[in-house]
Design an enzyme around this catalytic site. Sequence first.
Site, PDB file in Angstrom:
ATOM      1  N   ASP A 154       0.833  -1.191   0.000  1.00 24.00           N
ATOM      2  CA  ASP A 154       0.000   0.000   0.000  1.00 24.00           C
ATOM      3  C   ASP A 154       0.875   1.250   0.000  1.00 24.00           C
ATOM      4  O   ASP A 154       1.937   1.255  -0.616  1.00 24.00           O
ATOM      5  CB  ASP A 154      -0.927  -0.029   1.232  1.00 24.00           C
ATOM      6  N   HIS A 224      -3.442   5.957   3.676  1.00 27.30           N
ATOM      7  CA  HIS A 224      -4.198   4.785   3.240  1.00 27.30           C
ATOM      8  C   HIS A 224      -3.610   3.493   3.788  1.00 27.30           C
ATOM      9  O   HIS A 224      -4.323   2.633   4.332  1.00 27.30           O
ATOM     10  CB  HIS A 224      -4.226   4.758   1.708  1.00 27.30           C
ATOM     11  N   SER A 416     -11.118  -0.955   0.104  1.00 24.53           N
ATOM     12  CA  SER A 416      -9.782  -0.912   0.695  1.00 24.53           C
ATOM     13  C   SER A 416      -9.816  -1.285   2.155  1.00 24.53           C
ATOM     14  O   SER A 416      -8.853  -1.847   2.686  1.00 24.53           O
ATOM     15  CB  SER A 416      -9.190   0.497   0.560  1.00 24.53           C
TER      16      SER A 416
END
Length: 1447
Positions: A154, A224, A416
């Site tokens: 990620d 994220h 996600s």
Amino acid sequence: MVPSGRDKSTTTDDGVNRLLVDFTTVGKTVKSLVPPLLYDYIEEAFLGSSGIQVVTFEDPKVLAEVRKIIESQPDLANLLRDLKGSQPPPNDPLGGPKPPTLRLLRSLPGMTRRFLDDSGPMSDEDIWQRPIVHTADAWNITKGVSDVIVAVIDTGCDIGHPDLKDQLWTNPGEIPGNGVDDDGNGYIDDVHGFDFAGSCESDWRSSKNSNCGPRSDPNDTHSHGTHCSGIIAAVRNIGIAPRVKVMCLKVATPNGAFYTSHILKAYDYAYNMGAHIASCSFGPAEPNLQPTPQEVEEMWNETKFYKTALDPMVKKGMLVVAAAGNENTPLESLDAVNSTYNPCFMARYFSNNMLCVMATNPSDARWFEIAANKPIGSNYGTKYADIGAPGRQIYSTVPKLVGNGYASYAYKTGSSMATPMTAGVGALVLSILGAGTGNYFQGEAARKIIVESADKLDGLPVRTSSRINAQRAVQQARAALSGLGIMKPLTTFSPAAQSAFMAGFNETYYAGNITLEDQDYSLLRVFDSSARTGVSRFEGFKYGAGFSLVLRSALNLSRNGVYAVKISTTASPYNLRIVIGQNKIMDFNKTVLLSAEADNGWYEMEVRYIDPSAPVDITIAEPGAGASPDDFKHQTDFFFTASPLAPRPLYYAPNIALSSVFQVLTRPNASRIARPSILDGPAPLLQLDQPFNFSSVLPDLAFLGDADSGGPTGLRDALYATAPSPAAVPRSVVGMVHTRLRPPEMPMRFRLTCQLCSLYVNSLQVLDVFDPLTADSDGPQPVTRDSGCMTWASSSSSSGGAAPATHDLIIRFGLPDTGSADAVMALTWVPCDADAGAVGTTITTHVANPLFWRPDSGVAGYVPGLQCDVWPDNVAREQRVYPYDTQPWLKFRMPAALGQSAKVLAAGTAGLTQPWNNNFTGTGCSAKTELLASGCTTPASFILRDIYQSLPSTSSVVTGKLTQNIYMRCWTYVDRGFRTGAMQARSSSGNTIYAFMGSQAIFRAEATQSLRGPYNMASVSANVTSLAGHYQVLAMEWRNLGLSALVGILDGANSSFNLNLDVRRTRLPIPVVRAREPVKVLLASGSTAAVTTTPSPSPSPSPSPSPAASNTTSNTTTSNTTSSPSPSPAASNTTSNTTTSNTTSTPSPAAGVNNSTSPGAASNSTNSTAASNTTSPSPSAALPSPEPTATKPSAAEPSAQPSASQPGAAKPSSQPSAAKPGAAKPGAAKPGAQPAATQPGAAQPSAQPSAHSSWSLSQVGPAGLIRAAFYAPSPDSLQESLPGLSAMMVNNLTGINISRIVSAAAGLSGKLTGPADVAAGPHYVRTEGFLLSPTPAATDDDGSPILTGDQPMQSLTLRVRDGDGQGVAVIMGDVTLRNGIEFPAKTVTETLTELVLPPGYVPVAVTLKAGATATAALDVAIVDVNSGDAVDVDESMWFAVKDTGSS
């Protein structure tokens, strides 16, 4: 993963010069192919796990030259210029942390708004997903172990986050910060992972910028990756597996771009460094739905690289979890344009070790909503998305960045978040599976457990229809260590929600090899289907080589414990897979232990069989039994097929069980009839709403070719009695039978005889009848088959919901030669416990058909005309939930309503809009007097403003108002079909119009193009109709219609062919309640099955000859009392059944059967035909009660809100009618005189409602009591303020307060005085009750009333007069007897309406509108049609609704 809004282009004009290369020659490098001169301009990374090379170039010109060299190599396997994929958005689409001055976190439903601080995450109740996935329960077993490593690929991790720093994986072979590659893996100082993208958008490290290129620090600058890592392993409340370790693999550039090359490098690193799980919350920039040829080539080359990179990971035993994406897109739609969505699509290639995850919301549905006026949601699809997991506003860790408001925790939304949550569950599972051996590379086993332990959710658009369950997953993992499988209950399966059950199995066949994988079978074309009865030994398959079989059943295990299952077969495990309780069993011929954790649990059982041939035998030993062969048995009471689908909604028909007949639809068949010819499906398969040439009504299905059933051609003669000539009778036909069936009082098995046919109850296939030796020949032999034992849902067994009272019974059949002696069809039933030789008996005792009716049967009264109900419909499209089942705003009956128009009476026809109404008065129509024999005829075409003339004449007056558009439904019963079979509707272009006749939707015109079906604006009604003396329902509905639109029904395709409303040929049924003999199942011995629970509210269907049908043939049926003779098997309950073209007399129906909706809907719609025949209380249940409202009076009083108790509907009783002591015994009565023997309250056994579920004899209260609701003047109400409504009678009074309920000893004649405050202005008065029919009941020789069979009918005239300054409307059941066209009444102040009534009590509602006076004057009388003498409806003929609060 969330939508980035970035350019979808895959061409690399962004300055990134990288190639991905793969040669078939092992070890071959790009540098070995280029001149040494170019070495300084290229940088090569070799990925040892896959052999892929990532080559970076300083200059695009060098890239172009080297590419030419690479493309010339004969061993080149794949080549791709690097692709840029998704980029995490800077902010969550649903809102997230604000800048420092606005650090108030957005609140969620049920959450407390609070300020963030850095002390830690929110409490348990604020993290909504925890109870849904059962995190705390899973932690009672394990929180994971530190040996399990999850690689989060990620944007990196916040290395110093207090909830993550101790959860990070640490490379044991690396010394931090010494600038040396200590472990020799090619990466320097990779302590907690690595940054494969580096600090520059291009990772070319040059003398100008030596900081570019990969580096050791994977710190997150985007949030994220930290958020995903926290979902997996944050140490406090957030992480689902807080004791496992996270390997931080950063692949995002400074701008957040994910490139394929960086991802593949991370895969290689995870493989080499021992990660057990890879969590991949990324994908393409967005789904490419319009790719160029170059983009298609690039996407598929990328797919090859993904496969090459993932293959060694899967072979090692890693679990890979990928995100489905968040562009609100069905992923299957990409197939049509040859597009891809990686890495999600890789889960199809690596289906044993990989999952693609869709995001769900707190309601356990796919996450979807509107944000910033834009639809957003998770991608989905039953081909590519495997499983669901919570993903909406998930709370987790983030780095303290400006964009996060310097907060340490935040909400993020999307797949996600669902992806690491699933990876975390996988980590818990691996923590258990590898605990004993230290082998945590068990990705295949972990995936299997995650899927098999997940909660099944109906309609969840993923392959497994499931959402993860952490508790079940770890339980199943622990059980797997001991060889025990834990059966996962069907979480969405409720026995009470099933409309019908059958002991047995369902078989579905598909052509070809559909594989053994999980998939959405609805996407596959069904070749054939069957219902299988008997034990769980499967052999004698309908099809074999070249076909795939999916056999299903619901497995019911009455007690908890460990069940031993043995599957005996010689089938190949590559061709057979068996799923029990979500456990996939592939090891055969040995014992499998499966644990059921709850009593009376329901579990899925599915057999997937490719090329079915060898028998499959499933035997089960119950808990506590031994392990000897004798302990393994075929459990006969374990396996069931069921259908939760409600019966076909017959909202267009009144809520009355009118007959016990069957409708049969047939059409010629040109090709040879085979088993697949009679499947359910679009043409050429069989569905009701398709064109059929012939429609026939049959009193029973008892055609066995013997003399009692008309001889060898009895079935043909009955079906084509009205064929224009013998030549018109088709030879080879396919067709459908339809009726409605009330559940029997005991478990029964259907018995069906035919050549080739299938029987369905609602959508459940319960019988498939064919001779396997001759089924596909030109002359299949007739055979008889029994279904499995049928059980039915009832409201007494439902938990909070109402079970359907009647069910669709459908037979699909084929007759290769209608003239053959083999053309037979007979349907009977036998008790489930009867032996094989038991004689079947008729099911007509329980047929309750509301679509066909013989008016002279006495099951209901009638009045001529067309009933129309109108609702305002100018609301937002999403608020239009058709059909409307609330109380209509306007109710009127044609042609009487048109006759009361001032335009007709004052100016002849000059004021009417359409010239075809000119014949109104000339054909005997009268404004004041309606006579059945008058010959009054007028077209069924009109404009609403021609009836309600107070409506505005210009559209601009109602523009933007609630009444700008309307929803209107009109219905009647007619004694014929259309002249040629064709029909049309006026104003069908641009409007949404439906037409129904019998059981079919015969016409549909959809204004919305996407909703148009194959027959849009085309008639599918039968060319030839044979009604055997019956009338059939004809209904039309107009949706969102303009107020000034012309509506009408055309008897043909030409606009000049109006369908005429002839009072002699149209009938509207009026419900009548009276005492009836309870219906019971006829047994072959001649006795009836006693009702062991509350008696059925249906009367006996056994008729006596109708007095009004002297010219009809006899069709006498045996009575279903204990003295009835045994019916013959051939002709069930008939003694003669001679059919003529249209005069056959049929049995009186099982009247009184409930055909309405759920209690709330029924009480809202008993004055309309809305939503009837769907999900309604069973006959043994208490009758529905009105919905409570704030102003509702006591139970004995009329409802304060019409939507809860409508005109014409006596208030439904709260007790079953048959269980109510002291119910009424109606008998003969004269106007003004009520014999004591018929007074309600007199002792009378088996009191039953006669023909309507919303009204029963138990509701009839004391005589001579009227209760009237005086509504307060409401000038601001919609009923008074909307243009035109104040000058008419509005039927729906919702929203108007009741001033007072006035009770008085009176009938419907005289004056009632209300409270003084109502005299302030115009106001409504409403009363409801029962009118005693003057028709005498049929009696025996001893004078006792006859409770079975046809009843006498009597014509009478209802006279209604308006008081000064008032208007009156009268409704009986669903039918408007007296229209309320204008207020105050001026054009017509007295009406005489002829109607026909059998004996009993008629539910009546009277609505009166008065001016500024507290006095309401009622003047209703019954007039003798012969003498003209009038008798007021006084207290001797009027009965209040019984106070349901009394005993």
